[in-house]
Design a protein around this motif. Structure first.
Motif: not given
Ligand code: ADP
Ligand code: MG
Length: 141
Positions: A1-10, A128-141
């Protein structure tokens, strides 16, 4: 699963959602550079468990314990760990193989003692996607 956020709140909100779904005995490894949002994620996760106490990075202790939620939360930050033997001294096995939930910042530093199938949460920036951009990956192994 992968989600992208653009703020600490997200990121907090995503952590909260996972905290609401978390199950006893799970171990989460939080991967990512300094300042990427591992503690923000943990704060949300704790809120999702119903923890009211303020959650901060356990800078001077290896593990911080929160007992006022649905399940006990053990928040590790092993960034300053000198040697893996220090984990033995705090009795890490009781945490890793207990009925609470472990969130471990900088888990790659204790790779040799991690349980076999931790849930890997990886947070990455992409400037490149902005200072507050984060990509969060969840990987259940
Ligand atoms: P870490 O624990 O990984 O070292 P922290 O959670 O302590 O990092 O700090 C993350 C910093 O990044 C905070 O200052 C936070 O406000 C900021 N930030 C900016 N955008 C985001 C985002 N999308 N998600 C999480 N934190 C963000
Ligand atoms: Mg941190």
């Amino acid at each position: 699963m992968m989600i992208e956020t653009n703020s600490p709140e997200e990121t907090y909100a995503f952590g909260k959602k996972l905290g609401m779904e978390a199950q006893a005995g799970q171990v989460y490894c939080l991967n990512g550079d300094l300042g990427v949002g591992k503690t923000v994620f943990t704060q949300g996760f704790a809120a999702g468990l119903g923890i009211q106490e303020p959650v901060n990075s356990p800078t001077f202790t290896i593990v911080q314990e929160y007992d006022d939620g649905r399940l006990p939360l053990y928040h590790f930050d092993v960034y300053r760990l000198g040697d893996v033997d220090e984990m033995d001294e705090i009795g890490y096995e009781d945490y890793f193989y207990g009925e609470g939930i472990c969130l471990i910042e900088w888990s790659e530093r204790i790779r040799e003692i991690l349980p076999e199938h931790p849930i890997q949460i990886t947070i990455e920036k992409d400037l490149e996607k902005g200072f507050d951009y984060r990509k969060i990956s969840v990987n259940e192994q």
